[in-house]
Design a protein around this motif. Structure first.
Motif, PDB file in Angstrom:
ATOM      1  N   HIS A 209     -45.269 -34.834 -26.930  1.00 47.37           N
ATOM      2  CA  HIS A 209     -46.585 -34.242 -27.176  1.00 47.37           C
ATOM      3  C   HIS A 209     -47.063 -33.560 -25.894  1.00 47.37           C
ATOM      4  O   HIS A 209     -46.895 -34.097 -24.796  1.00 47.37           O
TER       5      HIS A 209
ATOM      6  N   ARG B  17     -50.600 -35.805 -36.979  1.00 44.85           N
ATOM      7  CA  ARG B  17     -49.540 -34.876 -36.631  1.00 44.85           C
ATOM      8  C   ARG B  17     -49.412 -33.839 -37.755  1.00 44.85           C
ATOM      9  O   ARG B  17     -49.901 -34.006 -38.865  1.00 44.85           O
TER      10      ARG B  17
ATOM     11  N   GLY C 100     -47.521 -32.203 -32.889  1.00 40.75           N
ATOM     12  CA  GLY C 100     -48.248 -33.457 -32.785  1.00 40.75           C
ATOM     13  C   GLY C 100     -49.701 -33.253 -33.143  1.00 40.75           C
ATOM     14  O   GLY C 100     -50.134 -32.160 -33.541  1.00 40.75           O
TER      15      GLY C 100
END
Length: 431
Positions: free
Chosen positions: A356, A85, A381
């Motif tokens: 995400h 991430r 993400g």
């Protein structure tokens, strides 16, 4: 801190947010690492606000194709998702002249270069420390290896289980004659990531004082060895050998009873209680005349057996309630479901949740400590392979026609589908 400060936010990889800028805002990191140790270290830098550019092969980093636990995901498996991430992805063929040229351009505008190539690979590609410091003398160059940059084991595979086994840690717990028990997590990878993360921060601090970059080498063998500072000192200084006994004690260098004990409905952990107090709590009269620091060593197996025989007679909740009325250290043995739902974990904000764009809702451990003024945060993400190739090249001044040409030649890869930044409602990594 570097030329990135003069770039607009989009060029720096700094998504707009109402949160304070991270403590590492303005620092650019080139993450050329694979698997867990390197990517995990780089992710922590990203959590603190660094612009982390993940430099991947055009086919994607190895971890994209190795799904731990078979958790494949939609377009990004959970292994990769959990370690990448707060990064942008550029996909380059570093065996091509075009790919290496782009990387060298990025090095000139970066603060940290992180790699864990096999020994000799960086030099063959012309991206070893000596080559890159000519482009950027302020560069902090971090090289992560399994066993060291040189020496007799330099070419051995730096794999977590193999290093756990070599480190001696497996023989500090369990039963004599039984198979050693590895840790239940990727322990060596995790401690190496933390070591590399600390090393980057220290090297950046040195650079702020002196203006000088430097080479930082981290290896997994030293990381797991130094983690055992107390245990190994007991052996090297105290001359006490590791001696596992017949019962499954949790650690050879801690007096009994010490370990996980079965109850009528589960398990609890019990840590080196005062023996007379334990005897009164569980109703074992033979403990009442014992001295903890004497009999705790000389009668380890007897203490384990008698404690186990008492604890199996009632529930975990019963025994935890009993021990809570004493000074005895005891606690539950959780599975992951229990851990995630524990009230202290929830209070601490240990896990973070965000949306995400390809994988949907993500709940994952956050950042392990807090800053009052510059909290860690999630801005995006894990990226798709080459998701930000075009964006990063444009920030270097490369024109669209040239980018298209590099894509056609295979020197780079880019994706048409762009994932959006993680939707976190402008929440810090830990609340």
């Amino acid at each position: 801190m570097n030329d990135n400060d003069s770039l607009p936010p989009a060029a720096q990889g700094e998504p707009q947010s109402g949160l304070p800028r991270g403590v590492l805002s303005g620092i650019r990191v080139l993450d050329c690492s694979i698997a867990m140790a390197g990517p995990f270290a780089a992710q922590r830098l990203g959590d603190l606000g660094a612009d982390v550019i993940k430099v991947e092969p055009t086919t994607g980093e190895w971890q994209r194709h190795a799904a731990a636990g078979g958790a494949a995901g939609n377009k990004i498996n959970v292994s990769f998702l959990s370690l990448n991430r707060n990064k942008r992805s550029i996909a380059l063929d570093l065996k091509s002249d075009g790919g290496r040229e782009i990387l060298r351009d990025l090095v000139a505008t970066s603060d940290v270069f992180l790699q864990n190539y096999r020994p000799g690979v960086a030099a063959r590609l012309g991206i070893d420390y000596d080559s890159l410091r000519e482009l950027n003398p302020r560069l902090v160059y971090v090289s992560v290896s399994g066993y060291g940059e040189d020496g007799p084991y330099r070419n051995r595979p730096g794999q977590d289980l193999l290093l756990q086994a070599m480190s001696g840690a497996m023989l500090s717990a369990g039963q004599h004659g039984e198979a050693p028990q590895p840790a239940g997590q990727y322990l060596v990878d995790a401690v190496t990531a933390s070591t590399a993360f600390e090393a980057v921060l220290a090297a950046l601090f040195h650079r702020e004082r002196t203006g000088e970059g430097q080479l930082v080498t981290v290896n997994m063998l030293d990381a797991i060895t130094t983690l055992q500072m107390q245990e190994l000192s007991v052996f090297t200084v105290g001359k006490v050998k590791q001696q596992r006994s017949d019962q499954p004690h949790a650690h050879v260098y801690i007096r009994a009873p010490y370990g996980a004990f079965k109850t009528s409905d589960g398990f609890i952990a019990l840590a080196m209680p005062d023996l007379p107090e334990l005897g009164r709590a569980i109703g074992e009269p033979s403990f009442l005349s014992m001295t903890s620091e004497v009999h705790g060593w000389s009668h380890r197996d007897e203490l384990f057996e008698k404690t186990a025989a008492k604890l199996i007679e009632n529930t975990s909740e019963h025994w935890l309630d009993v021990f809570a009325q004493t000074s005895i250290w005891a606690g539950p043995v959780y599975d992951y479901e229990a851990l995630v739902n524990d009230p202290q974990i929830i209070h601490n904000g240990t896990f973070v949740e965000y949306e995400h764009p390809t994988e949907g809702p993500v709940k994952t451990p956050g950042f392990p400590y807090k800053f009052s003024a510059t909290p860690a945060r999630i801005d995006r993400g894990a990226p798709l392979t080459g998701e930000h190739t075009r964006e990063i090249l444009e920030s270097l001044g490369v024109g669209g026609d040239r980018i298209d040409e590099l894509i056609r030649s295979g020197d780079i890869a880019a994706v048409d589908e762009q994932a959006t930044p993680a939707q976190t409602a402008e929440q810090p990594v830990r609340s």
